[in-house]
Design a protein around this motif. Structure first.
Motif, PDB file in Angstrom:
ATOM      1  N   GLY A  26      13.858  15.913  56.301  1.00 18.40           N
ATOM      2  CA  GLY A  26      14.417  17.180  55.843  1.00 18.40           C
ATOM      3  C   GLY A  26      14.517  18.232  56.920  1.00 18.40           C
ATOM      4  O   GLY A  26      14.417  17.964  58.125  1.00 18.40           O
ATOM      5  N   GLU A  27      14.717  19.476  56.469  1.00 15.61           N
ATOM      6  CA  GLU A  27      15.041  20.573  57.375  1.00 15.61           C
ATOM      7  C   GLU A  27      13.951  20.829  58.414  1.00 15.61           C
ATOM      8  O   GLU A  27      14.252  21.096  59.580  1.00 15.61           O
ATOM      9  N   TYR A  67      20.432  23.090  57.170  1.00 13.76           N
ATOM     10  CA  TYR A  67      20.571  21.631  57.106  1.00 13.76           C
ATOM     11  C   TYR A  67      20.747  21.211  55.648  1.00 13.76           C
ATOM     12  O   TYR A  67      19.938  21.561  54.784  1.00 13.76           O
ATOM     13  N   HIS A  69      20.714  18.459  52.678  1.00 11.72           N
ATOM     14  CA  HIS A  69      19.933  17.245  52.413  1.00 11.72           C
ATOM     15  C   HIS A  69      20.784  16.161  51.756  1.00 11.72           C
ATOM     16  O   HIS A  69      20.396  15.566  50.740  1.00 11.72           O
ATOM     17  N   ARG A  72      18.961  12.505  52.023  1.00 10.69           N
ATOM     18  CA  ARG A  72      17.825  12.318  51.110  1.00 10.69           C
ATOM     19  C   ARG A  72      18.290  12.263  49.660  1.00 10.69           C
ATOM     20  O   ARG A  72      17.808  11.438  48.872  1.00 10.69           O
ATOM     21  N   ASP A  73      19.237  13.130  49.302  1.00 15.92           N
ATOM     22  CA  ASP A  73      19.753  13.123  47.929  1.00 15.92           C
ATOM     23  C   ASP A  73      20.477  11.821  47.627  1.00 15.92           C
ATOM     24  O   ASP A  73      20.376  11.272  46.530  1.00 15.92           O
TER      25      ASP A  73
END
Length: 486
Positions: A26-27, A67, A69, A72-73
């Motif tokens: 993630g970010e 950023y 996601h 990831r999603d």
């Protein structure tokens, strides 16, 4: 060469795997690594002027960047589809315990399958090792892609088989139970005199665990059974060879990182348009600039001048469009399951999802084959016939829809005795007709009618009262129809 030597293919792909690690974490991970957002040359020069005093420029630059996601999603959506799949498992009696306790941390085969599918989607590579615990029972270990650092193949009886696999591991140091400090060690599997051996070495190459045949257990070094091959499987996104496969979500990760880089300029531009740079001139050297009042009015003296350097922001729209382009590129990669509303037509969405299902289809089959191969290794190790092992998964992701008209016609067939009730029930509950030959269907129809008291094999059935499926009135039953009235 030292034990931490790496395979050339590992060196060629490690940057991609690290990008996937950042994209999925993630970010915070993306912003933590400067490689994801290189410093603009102006910021580099500004830092040189006073050493470190201008580092806040880059910090603000990254803080404003955004950023998305998507990766990831997308992975979560894909795993939502995969979680509906039910593996078909058959094991010899002595291996039944693996169904509920197959991994080094105590999870069953189904969880192992899900873990491997997840890593195959995200990294395109899942190293799977079959090992034996101190009780002589087989179990499975998987490694992060970046920790499978070296491997090699050679001719083994006329076939190209694995002869070396090296994995990086992390062992917690002793002492404080609250500490998370770890030592790095390297576990290796290798062929020696046509037998699989294993050992563990530290970063200096010194043995932490002595070389011994794989399967040696207990303090007496009892050997369960020596193996003539390495029980290591490199499960990929397209096949299970040791060669590195493509990463299914790599295109999306690249688009997400590029969008993040563009967003840094985009949001910095928005910030600068709303915060113009003030300037003053004409002040006498003896006059100090004074700022007064809540609106920050300046006292410039009789000859001072002031104005603003305003950022016009002519490239803001171009940056915004570039971010949209990266989003579309990510969606077109076929790796994300999401409803994008009006920006994507129904046909385009259907095509994209079908493409994704095709990708998932191959990954699910490949992972299931890897798990099945590992179970065969375990069966052979324990003295069972590997052919007794089965681990199959039907990659059916689309939820079937029951058609009311078809359902009504099936019901008519059941009432007429030309279809079995089982066929009707299966379509009602699954939306799919059972795949079986006509002879089996005819036997089901016969069994169901016999259980209802209708003997289809009696030639005199039609000459007796109640023939043809009509009930016969008993002594205490009410008259049938209007017969009593007549």
């Amino acid at each position: 060469m030292p034990v931490q030597s790496t395979n050339p293919d590992y060196d060629a792909h490690i940057a991609e795997w690290e990008m996937m690690d950042d994209a999925l974490e993630g970010e915070c991970a993306v912003k933590r690594n400067e490689r994801n957002l290189p410093k603009p040359s102006g910021m580099v020069e500004a830092e040189k002027l006073d050493g470190t005093g201008n580092k806040y420029l880059y910090e603000n630059y990254t803080n404003r960047a955004q950023y998305e996601h998507w990766v990831r999603d997308s992975l979560r959506s894909m795993m939502g589809l995969v979680s509906r799949l039910i593996p078909e498992i058959e094991l010899p009696a002595g291996l039944k315990g693996l169904e509920d306790n197959a991994t080094a941390d105590g999870f069953g085969l189904k969880q192992l399958f899900f873990r491997m599918v997840r890593q195959a989607i995200s990294h395109g590579r899942v190293p799977l090792v079959v090992n034996i615990d101190d009780r002589g029972e087989p179990y499975f270990s998987t490694y992060a892609t970046r920790n499978a650092i070296n491997w090699d193949t050679a001719d083994q009886g006329g076939r190209q088989d694995l002869v070396l696999s090296v994995f990086r591991e992390f062992r917690k140091k002793g002492g404080d139970r609250y500490s998370h400090d770890c030592d790095t060690v390297f576990r290796e599997f290798f062929m020696l005199n046509e037998v699989c051996y294993t050992s563990v070495r530290n970063e200096g190459g010194e043995l932490v665990e002595d070389e011994k045949p794989l399967g040696t257990t207990g303090t007496d070094n009892r050997l369960i059974k020596g193996l003539t091959y390495l029980p290591v499987i490199y499960c990929g996104s397209t096949d299970n060879s040791p060669d590195v496969d493509e990463v299914p979500l790599l295109t999306m990760a690249r688009a997400a990182i590029k969008s993040y880089q563009i967003s840094a300029d985009y949001f910095s531009s928005l910030h600068q348009t709303s915060h113009p740079q003030p300037w003053v001139s004409g002040l006498d050297d003896k006059v100090e600039l004074s700022v007064t009042g809540p609106s920050a009015a300046w006292d410039l003296g009789p000859t001072g001048k002031a104005d603003y350097l305003e950022f016009k922001g002519t490239g803001i729209e171009a940056n915004r469009k570039a971010m949209d382009d990266q989003k579309n590129a990510a969606l077109e990669a076929g790796a994300k399951v999401m409803d994008v509303g009006g920006t994507e037509s129904g046909e385009a969405r259907k095509t994209r999802q079908n493409d994704q299902h095709a990708t998932l289809h191959s990954i699910v089959i490949t992972v299931a084959e890897a798990v099945e191969q590992g179970l065969r290794y375990a069966a052979e190790w324990k003295g069972y016939d590997p052919k007794q092992v089965k681990f199959k998964v039907n990659p059916e992701f689309v939820t079937p829809v029951v058609d009311a008209q078809v359902l009504a016609e099936l019901l008519k067939g059941v009432m007429a005795g030309t279809l079995s009730a089982d066929t009707y029930w299966q379509y009602l509950t699954t939306g799919k007709l059972p795949d079986r030959p006509y002879e089996e269907e005819a036997d089901l129809i016969s069994d169901e009618r016999e259980s209802a008291g209708i003997n289809l094999d009696n030639d005199d059935a039609n000459d007796k009262p109640g023939a043809g499926g009509q009930p016969t009135a008993g002594a205490n039953d009410p008259p049938l129809g209007n017969a009593g009235a007549a």
